[in-house]
Write an enzyme that holds these catalytic residues in place. Structure first.
Site, short mmCIF file in Angstrom:
data_model
loop_
_atom_site.label_atom_id
_atom_site.label_comp_id
_atom_site.label_asym_id
_atom_site.label_seq_id
_atom_site.Cartn_x
_atom_site.Cartn_y
_atom_site.Cartn_z
N HIS A 139 0.87 -1.19 0.00
CA HIS A 139 0.00 0.00 0.00
C HIS A 139 0.90 1.24 0.00
O HIS A 139 1.47 1.60 1.03
CB HIS A 139 -0.91 0.02 1.23
CG HIS A 139 -1.87 1.18 1.22
ND1 HIS A 139 -3.23 1.00 1.33
CD2 HIS A 139 -1.67 2.52 1.10
CE1 HIS A 139 -3.82 2.18 1.28
NE2 HIS A 139 -2.90 3.12 1.15
N HIS A 152 -10.38 1.30 1.66
CA HIS A 152 -10.19 2.29 2.74
C HIS A 152 -11.41 2.14 3.64
O HIS A 152 -12.50 2.61 3.32
CB HIS A 152 -10.09 3.72 2.18
CG HIS A 152 -9.82 4.72 3.27
ND1 HIS A 152 -8.59 5.31 3.45
CD2 HIS A 152 -10.61 5.17 4.27
CE1 HIS A 152 -8.65 6.11 4.51
NE2 HIS A 152 -9.87 6.04 5.03
O1 DOR Z 1 -3.48 9.62 5.62
C1 DOR Z 1 -3.79 9.29 4.51
N1 DOR Z 1 -3.22 9.81 3.41
N2 DOR Z 1 -4.75 8.37 4.36
C2 DOR Z 1 -5.26 8.06 3.16
O2 DOR Z 1 -6.14 7.24 3.11
C3 DOR Z 1 -4.79 8.74 1.94
C4 DOR Z 1 -3.45 9.27 2.13
C5 DOR Z 1 -3.03 10.24 1.05
O3 DOR Z 1 -3.22 9.94 -0.12
O4 DOR Z 1 -2.48 11.28 1.38
ZN ZN Z 2 -3.34 5.10 1.46
#
Ligand code: DOR
Ligand code: ZN
Length: 351
Positions: free
Chosen positions: A13, A136
């Protein structure tokens, strides 16, 4: 000196963005990991195989000379995604998964899904074509408390979804709660979960330690110590359906240190080292290879990487920031300016 040699890990991820940010962050991941599953939440999102193919080409072009790193791509699930697009993804050879963002749940999720039932024909085809659904997992109910959003999603959305599509393989991404870990453990083999380094090392106090700490703000947000311990227990248990996914999510410093700062912890600069620190603290370094290098590949139906990396226990200071390849801003990594205990040896160097 204490050393640890592992099959080269994979990051299941990862956000690498595009343009100057891509050129800044990709070398950190490519130095450590053999493969990474690249998230599609660009602006506009990577929603078709043609867009994923073009994005993959930009990633390959941004790789440092000599890097042996394979980006695996995801498609961004929208209510307009078609079953035919799923067929094309299944046939292209570089898209093992499709990402579900509940609309509004996180960064660049506005194009995500409001009414999950509108995607059912696509999910049906994914199950038939054996594409993984990466989720998510947070409720977008505006009245839900931010600390409850994950377990509400698990109860209200994930459990019914699994009942409806019992053969669809799902990864519940970046789990942050005891409830999510318990749900995955009790679930059939079609469900797995990734865990980030920050959720293994920090609890929610870290967001407010001596003042607001924007570089510790990510989504799902850090939780109580009880949850961190449950996640550490899951990660270090060698259970085959928990594996490494950093969710390294770079944002330029000015957009983090702001009145409405972006969510995301950047961890690619020290990702495997931070997991080693968490596993060492739990006395479970012997379980790190399963979590980091074997379980994820097995879930995605791939062999583990054929080469190894070596970590040494050697305290060192994380740089205060990294310059961005363009624009003059910087990127602040997780534990910037602090000491971490493990270091990865550069290729060819021995302890
Ligand atoms: O903290 C996060 N940042 N959670 C996410 O689900 C997306 C990610 C991002 O793309 O910055
Ligand atoms: Zn993510």
């Amino acid at each position: 000196m204490e050393t640890l040699t592992l099959l080269r890990p994979d990051d299941w991820h990862l956000h690498v963005r595009d343009g100057a940010m891509l050129r800044t962050v990709l070398p950190h991941t490519a130095a450590r990991f053999g493969r990474a599953l690249v998230m599609p939440n660009l602006k506009p999102p990577v929603a078709t195989v043609a867009e994923a193919s073009a994005y993959r080409a930009r990633i390959l072009e941004a790789l440092p000379a000599g890097a042996r790193f394979t980006p695996l791509m995801t498609l961004y699930l929208t209510e307009q995604t078609t079953p035919e697009e799923i067929d094309r993804a299944a046939e292209c050879g570089f898209i093992p998964a499709v990402k579900l963002y509940p609309a509004g749940a996180t960064t660049n999720s506005a194009a995500g899904v409001c009414a999950l039932e509108r995607t059912f024909p696509v999910l049906e085809r994914m199950a038939e074509r054996n594409l993984v659904l990466c989720v998510h997992g947070e409720s977008t109910d505006p009245t839900a408390d931010i600390f409850d959003r994950e377990h509400l999603f698990v109860e209200q959305t994930l459990a019914p979804l699994m009942q409806r599509f019992p053969t669809l393989r799902i990864v519940l991404e970046h789990i942050t709660t005891r409830q999510a870990a318990e749900f995955v453990r009790a679930a059939p083999d079609t469900l797995a979960a990734t865990i980030t380094p920050q959720h293994l090392l920090l609890n929610r106090n870290a967001i407010f330690h001596g003042g607001v700490r924007p570089h510790h703000y990510c989504l799902p947000v850090l939780k109580r110590e009880e949850h961190r311990r449950a996640l550490l227990e899951a990660a270090t248990s060698a259970h085959p359906r928990f594996f490494l996914g950093t969710d390294s999510a770079p944002h330029a410093r000015a957009t983090k240190e702001a009145a409405c700062g972006c969510a995301g912890c950047y961890s690619a600069h020290a990702a495997i080292e931070l997991y080693a620190q968490a596993f060492a603290a739990a006395g479970a370094l012997d379980r790190l290879e399963a979590f980091a290098s074997r379980n994820g590949a097995a879930f995605y139906g791939l062999p583990p990487n054929g080469d190894t990396i070596t970590l040494v226990r050697r305290a060192h200071t994380v740089p205060e920031s990294f310059p961005l390849a363009e624009g003059g801003d910087t990127l602040v990594g997780l534990f910037a300016g602090e000491t971490i205990e493990w270091q990865m040896l550069p290729q060819g160097e021995s302890a």
